[in-house]
Design a protein around this motif. Structure first.
Motif, PDB file in Angstrom:
ATOM      1  N   TYR A   1       5.785   4.251  16.320  1.00 44.60           N
ATOM      2  CA  TYR A   1       5.770   2.864  16.813  1.00 44.60           C
ATOM      3  C   TYR A   1       4.982   2.748  18.107  1.00 44.60           C
ATOM      4  O   TYR A   1       4.313   1.753  18.357  1.00 44.60           O
ATOM      5  CB  TYR A   1       7.188   2.313  16.952  1.00 44.60           C
ATOM      6  CG  TYR A   1       7.715   1.869  15.603  1.00 44.60           C
ATOM      7  CD1 TYR A   1       7.229   0.706  15.011  1.00 44.60           C
ATOM      8  CD2 TYR A   1       8.629   2.635  14.901  1.00 44.60           C
ATOM      9  CE1 TYR A   1       7.669   0.307  13.758  1.00 44.60           C
ATOM     10  CE2 TYR A   1       9.080   2.251  13.639  1.00 44.60           C
ATOM     11  CZ  TYR A   1       8.593   1.086  13.072  1.00 44.60           C
ATOM     12  OH  TYR A   1       9.011   0.697  11.827  1.00 44.60           O
TER      13      TYR A   1
ATOM     14  N   GLY B   1       5.280   3.082   8.532  1.00 46.02           N
ATOM     15  CA  GLY B   1       5.524   4.227   7.671  1.00 46.02           C
ATOM     16  C   GLY B   1       6.954   4.720   7.769  1.00 46.02           C
ATOM     17  O   GLY B   1       7.587   4.620   8.810  1.00 46.02           O
TER      18      GLY B   1
ATOM     19  N   VAL C   1      14.690   3.615   9.541  1.00 45.09           N
ATOM     20  CA  VAL C   1      16.014   3.206   9.970  1.00 45.09           C
ATOM     21  C   VAL C   1      16.473   1.987   9.184  1.00 45.09           C
ATOM     22  O   VAL C   1      17.571   1.937   8.655  1.00 45.09           O
ATOM     23  CB  VAL C   1      15.999   2.869  11.481  1.00 45.09           C
ATOM     24  CG1 VAL C   1      17.339   2.274  11.902  1.00 45.09           C
ATOM     25  CG2 VAL C   1      15.680   4.123  12.273  1.00 45.09           C
ATOM     26  N   GLY C   2      15.590   1.025   9.075  1.00 45.16           N
ATOM     27  CA  GLY C   2      16.063  -0.287   8.669  1.00 45.16           C
ATOM     28  C   GLY C   2      15.796  -0.676   7.240  1.00 45.16           C
ATOM     29  O   GLY C   2      15.199  -1.708   6.988  1.00 45.16           O
TER      30      GLY C   2
ATOM     31  N   HIS D   1       9.094   9.277  14.165  1.00 41.53           N
ATOM     32  CA  HIS D   1       9.419   7.851  14.080  1.00 41.53           C
ATOM     33  C   HIS D   1       9.066   7.034  15.332  1.00 41.53           C
ATOM     34  O   HIS D   1       8.219   6.146  15.279  1.00 41.53           O
ATOM     35  CB  HIS D   1      10.904   7.709  13.750  1.00 41.53           C
ATOM     36  CG  HIS D   1      11.355   6.295  13.527  1.00 41.53           C
ATOM     37  ND1 HIS D   1      11.715   5.459  14.559  1.00 41.53           N
ATOM     38  CD2 HIS D   1      11.476   5.567  12.388  1.00 41.53           C
ATOM     39  CE1 HIS D   1      12.068   4.276  14.060  1.00 41.53           C
ATOM     40  NE2 HIS D   1      11.939   4.321  12.736  1.00 41.53           N
TER      41      HIS D   1
ATOM     42  N   SER E   1       0.830  -1.201   0.000  1.00 37.66           N
ATOM     43  CA  SER E   1       0.000   0.000   0.000  1.00 37.66           C
ATOM     44  C   SER E   1       0.862   1.248   0.000  1.00 37.66           C
ATOM     45  O   SER E   1       1.500   1.563   1.005  1.00 37.66           O
ATOM     46  CB  SER E   1      -0.880  -0.023   1.260  1.00 37.66           C
ATOM     47  OG  SER E   1      -1.809   1.019   1.262  1.00 37.66           O
TER      48      SER E   1
ATOM     49  N   SER F   1      12.798  -2.341  11.339  1.00 36.94           N
ATOM     50  CA  SER F   1      14.030  -2.911  11.877  1.00 36.94           C
ATOM     51  C   SER F   1      14.643  -2.059  12.975  1.00 36.94           C
ATOM     52  O   SER F   1      15.615  -2.460  13.596  1.00 36.94           O
ATOM     53  CB  SER F   1      15.060  -3.052  10.757  1.00 36.94           C
ATOM     54  OG  SER F   1      14.503  -3.773   9.693  1.00 36.94           O
ATOM     55  N   SER F   2      14.118  -0.862  13.178  1.00 33.98           N
ATOM     56  CA  SER F   2      14.670  -0.001  14.225  1.00 33.98           C
ATOM     57  C   SER F   2      14.401  -0.624  15.590  1.00 33.98           C
ATOM     58  O   SER F   2      13.592  -1.538  15.717  1.00 33.98           O
ATOM     59  CB  SER F   2      14.011   1.374  14.144  1.00 33.98           C
ATOM     60  OG  SER F   2      12.614   1.224  14.280  1.00 33.98           O
TER      61      SER F   2
END
Ligand code: FMN
Lengths: 371, 383
Positions: free
Chosen positions: B150, B131, B288-289, B146, B72, B200-201
């Motif tokens: 999360y 996102g 980040v990841g 960021h 998406s 991945s952060s």
């Protein structure tokens, strides 16, 4: 002026009786009888789900000449957006009108869903946005006042429309914020879905004047609606806009007036024989009295008892095909052009109304125009 | 049992990996040879891209995959729209909707998900994405930073889970407050939609520990993946949970190794480098990841051979198809690459190849049955 007939889909089960706890189609009721239930989603004994039945109803509406399906929002029913997606490729020409609670949705995301639906259906999507009276035990655990829901819906629609119609759309509001939004590439150039709104509060009328394409009015005798329509017309003009008007109603029509009233009276008496409790409708939890039936007749062919026996529109039309067609023609004359109607059981009644009532309605409207 | 998913090409598709133009769907100018829409006697033929998506979904289903990821992005069609329509027209196909918590209130998400489970007989799963920040996040109407995103994802899933089986559920979070909520019957208690979870952060991995069923990662070199999965395991076990590793990558497999590389070389020769720079050139945002995006952006000076990393090949971005790392080789080699990932604990695969319809059938028929590490899909194929 063109007019349209939408069939309202029963998203929380269906049956012949008034009372939900006697419905055998779908698994939405706690059944008090031991009769067989069909189209029980999830249990799968017969391999059918309730969506198979909804699909069947939508196809019946398409085959019998309806213009679209209206998919109501209801607490314990299937989600209209999901129903609309499920039906999108199963009916070819029907307009799909899911009813959505704007304050629970991202405006940008809803616009994106809208674009994708238009691509999927060749432009057959419309949006109905609803608000609801806050109640202490609402399943969603939110207690926004109606005024706040409307304020959110107002901004929501500013964003949906701005995002849809602009290439670099930026918006900073109380509830929504966007930077450099807008659809590009494959997603651009779709038709904005028609917006249906409703409500009688001052805030609701102001919202409709600004944002609605179609405003649903309460079902009252046509003479009373004329005043409401004149008022809303004036409000819309102040925004340089013009509205269309709609009604949502149950329609119990039979070959004669007497047959229709007898039928509805019998359903009422059967329902009154038991204690009723219908969530979200305080009036409905009162004990029904068989003798109260007549007091709920509020005009020719206009009965307001439906709200006492189930959720959905409170008032409906009851009568012979010719009389009901006459009432509808009066509404058209008063300025109404959208009719979102239903009757249970919805599959059989789609055939009845599509085949026996709508032709008479069209004939009358044709005659009106010619005159 | 290992899950094998494919991916729906929500951004259009190419007829051949060696073409630079997207010719399925209307993401480029309509020319003869395009489809959905196509041209018939010089006019658009009335088909929409959904007609193609439906064909791909059925191919994925027939090829024996569990289902497909439905990505998406701002330029794609919407996964809810695709999934609800596809649900009626497939039987076993599971749709993995890519979803950012900002898009629906968790109560609405729960209701729509429960309804979709009832529609499909429990075939929904999610790829929970949080996102990547930057302009794209603002395009969506979201300006949360960021780590707070999360936190919102965690709260969203707290509420979503809290109401799934009914109520009363109350919650007083930074982003969501609800009182005595719960899905009503008969929506309550539908089959739980498994949660794949990308990111991945540290913030992402902590959020996954609490709620994810799968950690979904772009393919990276084996040693890097091993380190990441250890960390995922460690954080999940703090929560007393197990989060299963899952990997997303593309496969380009042919009967022989030589055949596969010859095709890739042909495609490499046709790369539209300007278009590629425009699409992947600037990665702005706060993600980040995504090492595969930032580290493996080869230019025209690279040869195909330069980009081999162990069993993997890092040249998929110029071919228009992230992530950078994927697998090129014979059917046997592709199966071995999958086995090497199963050996380090991977339990979920999201594969893709261009064109998606044809390659779903090829990989489903020729590669997956050779995978040793799993009984699942091979058994179905043998029945
Ligand atoms: C396998 C995978 C699939 C993804 N799919 C999407 C997607 O469909 N839409 C989207 O906006 N972002 C998608 N993302 C990006 C995530 O939203 C997010 O930006 C990324 O995982 C970075 O998170 P981090 O900063 O925690 O590492 C995806 C990421 C991965 C790894």
């Amino acid at each position: 002026m063109s007019f349209e007939f939408l069939w309202r889909l029963p998203v929380h089960g269906d049956g012949r009786a008034f009372r939900k706890d006697e419905w055998h189609r779908g698994d939405y009721a706690r059944l008090e009888t031991s009769r067989r239930v069909f189209a029980r989603t999830g249990l799968g004994r017969d391999g059918f789900t309730y969506y198979d039945h909804l699909s069947q109803i939508a196809r019946a509406a398409e085959l019998t000449g309806f213009d679209g399906v209206f998919i109501p929002q209801s607490a314990a029913g299937e989600e209209p957006l999901v129903v609309a997606g499920a039906l999108a490729r199963e009916v070819r020409s029907l307009k799909l009108v899911p009813s959505l609670p704007a304050p629970f949705l991202s405006a940008v995301y809803t616009a994106k869903i809208g674009v994708s639906f238009q691509r999927l259906t060749g432009g057959r999507l419309a949006f109905d946005f609803v608000t609801e009276e806050p109640t202490p035990n609402a399943w969603h655990g939110h207690k926004w006042s109606v005024a706040e829901q409307i304020a959110r819906t107002d901004e929501f629609l500013d964003v949906v429309k701005g995002f849809w119609n602009n290439k670099a759309f930026t918006f900073h509001g109380r509830y929504y914020e966007v930077e450099n939004g807008g659809f590009s590439d494959a997603l651009s150039g779709q038709t904005l879905p028609t917006i249906y709104l409703s409500g009688e509060t001052e805030e609701a009328l102001a919202l409709s004047a600004k944002h609605a394409d179609v405003h649903f009015l309460p079902l009252e005798p046509a003479a009373q609606l004329r005043a409401r329509i004149a008022d809303l017309d004036a409000r819309a003009r102040a925004h340089g806009r013009a509205l269309r008007y709609g009604l949502q109603a149950d329609i119990f029509a039979r070959h004669s007036d007497g047959a229709a009233w007898d039928y509805v009276r019998r359903l009422w008496e059967e329902a009154a024989a038991k204690t009723v409790s219908i969530s979200g409708n305080p009036a409905a939890s009162l004990p029904l009295k068989a003798e109260a039936f007549d007091a709920l007749i509020e005009g020719p062919n206009l009965w307001t008892g439906f709200g006492h026996v189930r959720s959905g529109p409170a008032a409906g039309l009851v009568g012979g095909y010719a009389d009901v067609a006459e009432r509808i023609a009066e509404y058209v004359e008063a300025g109404v052009s959208s009719f979102a109607i239903s009757a249970n059981p919805h599959l059989e009644e789609a055939y009845r109304i599509g085949e026996q009532l709508l032709p008479q309605v069209r004939a009358r409207i044709g005659a009106l125009r010619a005159a | 049992m290992t899950q094998f998913h494919w991916r729906l090409p929500m951004h259009g598709d190419k007829a051949d990996i060696g073409n630079s133009a997207v010719s399925r769907g209307n993401w480029s100018a309509l020319r003869d040879g395009n489809q959905t829409p196509g041209l018939r006697h010089g006019r658009p033929d009335g088909f929409s891209y959904h007609d193609h998506l439906l064909e791909v979904a059925k191919a994925i289903e027939i090829a024996g995959f569990d289902g497909a990821l439905i990505p998406s992005f701002p330029i794609t069609d919407d996964p809810w729209v695709a999934a609800t329509s596809i649900a009626r027209q497939t039987r076993t196909f599971r749709f993995m909707i890519a979803f950012q918590p900002e898009w629906f209130n968790p109560l609405y998400a729960a209701k729509a998900s429960a309804s979709l489970q009832r529609l499909s007989g429990g075939r929904l799963l999610f790829n929970i994405i949080t996102g990547g920040g930057g302009p794209q996040q603002l395009w969506w109407g979201d300006r949360i930073a960021h780590d707070d995103r999360y936190r919102r994802t965690t709260e969203f899933l707290d509420v979503f889970k809290g109401v799934w089986n009914g109520g009363p559920f109350s919650y007083d979070g930074k982003f969501y407050k609800v009182e005595n909520a719960g899905l009503p019957e008969p929506l309550a208690g539908q089959k739980w939609p498994e949660l794949y979870f990308a990111g991945s952060s540290n913030a992402a991995l902590e959020a996954q520990g609490k709620h994810a069923d799968f950690n979904l990662t772009h393919l990276e070199p084996i040693e890097q993946l091993r380190v990441k999965f250890d960390r995922v395991r460690e954080l999940a076990s703090k929560e007393g949970r197990r989060v299963k590793p899952a990997v997303r990558f593309n496969i380009f497999a042919r009967r022989t190794e030589e055949e596969a590389w010859a095709e890739i070389r042909r495609a490499w020769g046709n790369v539209d480098w300007a278009r590629y720079a425009g699409r992947f050139g600037q990665v702005r945002g706060d993600a980040v990841g995504s090492p595969s995006l930032s580290m493996h952006m080869p230019g025209p000076d690279k040869r195909v051979e330069d980009l081999k990393i162990g069993k993997f090949w890092a040249g998929f971005l110029p071919l228009g198809d992230p992530p950078a790392l994927g697998v090129v080789g014979s059917y046997e080699q592709a199966a071995e690459a999958i086995d090497s990932l199963i050996d380090i604990g991977v339990e979920g695969f999201i594969l893709a190849g261009t064109p998606h319809l044809e390659e779903a059938l090829r990989v489903g028929e020729e590669v997956i049955p050779l995978v040793r590490g799993t009984a699942g899909i091979a058994d179905i194929a043998a029945e």
